[in-house]
Design a protein around this motif. Structure first.
Motif, PDB file in Angstrom:
ATOM      1  N   ALA A 153      48.204  53.168  31.870  1.00 11.95           N
ATOM      2  CA  ALA A 153      48.429  52.428  33.124  1.00 11.95           C
ATOM      3  C   ALA A 153      47.985  50.973  32.974  1.00 11.95           C
ATOM      4  CB  ALA A 153      47.675  53.104  34.267  1.00 11.95           C
ATOM      5  N   ILE A 154      46.857  50.768  32.303  1.00  9.07           N
ATOM      6  CA  ILE A 154      46.333  49.402  32.105  1.00  9.07           C
ATOM      7  C   ILE A 154      47.284  48.596  31.213  1.00  9.07           C
ATOM      8  CG2 ILE A 154      44.496  48.091  30.965  1.00  9.07           C
ATOM      9  CD1 ILE A 154      42.610  50.446  31.972  1.00  9.07           C
ATOM     10  N   LYS A 155      47.757  49.246  30.150  1.00 12.73           N
ATOM     11  CA  LYS A 155      48.679  48.548  29.237  1.00 12.73           C
ATOM     12  C   LYS A 155      49.970  48.183  29.957  1.00 12.73           C
ATOM     13  CE  LYS A 155      46.960  50.075  24.779  1.00 12.73           C
ATOM     14  NZ  LYS A 155      47.038  51.107  23.725  1.00 12.73           N
ATOM     15  N   GLU A 156      50.384  49.064  30.823  1.00 10.84           N
ATOM     16  CA  GLU A 156      51.605  48.800  31.587  1.00 10.84           C
ATOM     17  C   GLU A 156      51.431  47.593  32.513  1.00 10.84           C
ATOM     18  OE1 GLU A 156      54.053  52.066  33.989  1.00 10.84           O
ATOM     19  OE2 GLU A 156      53.587  52.480  31.879  1.00 10.84           O
ATOM     20  N   LYS A 157      50.257  47.526  33.144  1.00 10.97           N
ATOM     21  CA  LYS A 157      49.947  46.382  34.021  1.00 10.97           C
ATOM     22  C   LYS A 157      49.780  45.093  33.220  1.00 10.97           C
ATOM     23  CE  LYS A 157      46.108  47.895  35.881  1.00 10.97           C
ATOM     24  NZ  LYS A 157      44.775  47.775  36.478  1.00 10.97           N
ATOM     25  N   GLY A 158      49.369  45.248  31.964  1.00 10.40           N
ATOM     26  CA  GLY A 158      49.102  44.080  31.123  1.00 10.40           C
ATOM     27  C   GLY A 158      47.781  43.407  31.466  1.00 10.40           C
ATOM     28  N   GLU A 159      46.975  44.128  32.203  1.00 10.14           N
ATOM     29  CA  GLU A 159      45.738  43.535  32.719  1.00 10.14           C
ATOM     30  C   GLU A 159      44.698  44.628  32.970  1.00 10.14           C
ATOM     31  OE1 GLU A 159      45.755  40.376  36.039  1.00 10.14           O
ATOM     32  OE2 GLU A 159      45.546  42.270  37.091  1.00 10.14           O
ATOM     33  N   ILE A 160      43.442  44.287  32.676  1.00  9.93           N
ATOM     34  CA  ILE A 160      42.358  45.207  33.019  1.00  9.93           C
ATOM     35  C   ILE A 160      41.433  44.475  33.981  1.00  9.93           C
ATOM     36  CG2 ILE A 160      40.877  44.601  31.018  1.00  9.93           C
ATOM     37  CD1 ILE A 160      40.138  47.646  30.934  1.00  9.93           C
ATOM     38  N   VAL A 161      41.036  45.162  35.038  1.00  3.10           N
ATOM     39  CA  VAL A 161      40.253  44.513  36.096  1.00  3.10           C
ATOM     40  C   VAL A 161      38.794  44.963  36.049  1.00  3.10           C
ATOM     41  CG1 VAL A 161      40.033  44.123  38.582  1.00  3.10           C
ATOM     42  CG2 VAL A 161      42.307  44.359  37.545  1.00  3.10           C
TER      43      VAL A 161
END
Ligand code: ARG
Length: 277
Positions: free
Chosen positions: A43-51
């Protein structure tokens, strides 16, 4: 030998299933997509971002730089996690006492906030391996004659005005929370949003002491040149770790790889670098 291993594996898998069942009820965040069998990391890779969730009022672990960005030991380690995943790091600054609930609600992928591993928090989130050892310390005005071992300090602090950052282990300690090992009685606990505010009220005389983590205590004293001092006595032994939502083993594993790389010398170097900043 083989049989033993198979048995252990079966037991382990059963534990995993149980753990998974236990957390479906509590994991009601917007990341509930994880239940569909997809992983947190995907899911994080799909978003391209980690929060990353933090409270940037805790130098050297996190603080606001002049340009408004969040810097610190935790931000550096978090950047390494983002790099490992090949995604961008986004840092969200919030009140410390909102972090655990925000993480549970899926408002971030992990929390990195000089956060102490505690039984209470373990009921709500999972923790990575530990990367820093710390203690609660007492900060007082330079002219204070407060001193002594833990028992003596607890007794001396009983009934006093103690400034803390709200929701921290220092807050719990000042309030006499037994799980922290505190024996302080009936203190008037002044809860502030940041350690900086706590320091102001100590310097002005409104508070008699601050109870706060070791490195931030040193940072506060350094920032208030000559007005404050940290006592030598350690009130607690604590360990910091990154927190993630329950049931996200794949993300936890990546974070643990990075933590293993940083723990020890590399973290010490980062602490020195950010204490100077
Ligand atoms: N270690 C303490 C705790 O976990 C204080 C952490 C405060 N962190 C921060 N970023 N303000 O409760």
């Amino acid at each position: 030998m083989k049989k033993k291993f198979a048995l252990a594996l079966a037991a382990f898998m059963m534990m995993g299933t149980l753990a998974a069942c236990g957390s479906t009820n509590t994991n009601q965040g917007s990341d509930a997509g994880n239940t569909s069998g997809s992983s947190a990391v995907d899911a994080i890779k799909e978003k391209g971002e980690i929060v990353m969730l933090t409270n940037a009022a805790f130098p050297p672990f996190e603080y606001l730089a002049d340009d408004g960005s969040v810097q610190g030991v935790d931000a550096d380690i978090a950047q390494a996690v983002a790099d490992k995943l090949g995604v961008k790091l986004k840092i969200v600054d919030m009140d410390f006492d909102s972090i655990v609930n925000s993480l549970k609600a899926g408002k971030g992928d992990f929390a990195a906030a000089g956060m102490t591993v505690t039984e209470e928090r373990l009921k709500q989130v999972d923790f990575s391996d530990e990367y820093v050892t710390s203690s609660q310390m007492v900060v007082v005005r330079e002219d204070s004659d407060l001193e002594g071992d833990k028992a003596a300090l607890d007794a001396a602090l009983s009934g006093k005005n103690i400034a803390v950052q709200a929701g921290t282990t220092g807050d719990w300690y000042a309030g006499g929370d037994e799980t922290t090992g505190s024996t302080i009685k009936d203190a008037n606990v002044l809860q502030y949003k940041s350690a900086t505010e706590a320091a102001l009220h100590l310097a002005s005389g409104k508070a008699d002491a601050i109870i706060i983590d070791q490195k931030p205590a040193e940072a506060i004293v350094a920032a208030n040149e000559g007005k404050l001092k940290v006592l030598d006595t350690k009130l607690t032994d604590e360990q910091y770790a990154f927190a993630v939502q329950k049931n996200q083993e794949d993300l936890l594993a990546i974070i643990n790889e990075v933590v293993a790389e940083y723990k020890g010398d590399k973290v010490d170097e980062l602490i020195t670098k950010h204490m100077g900043a």
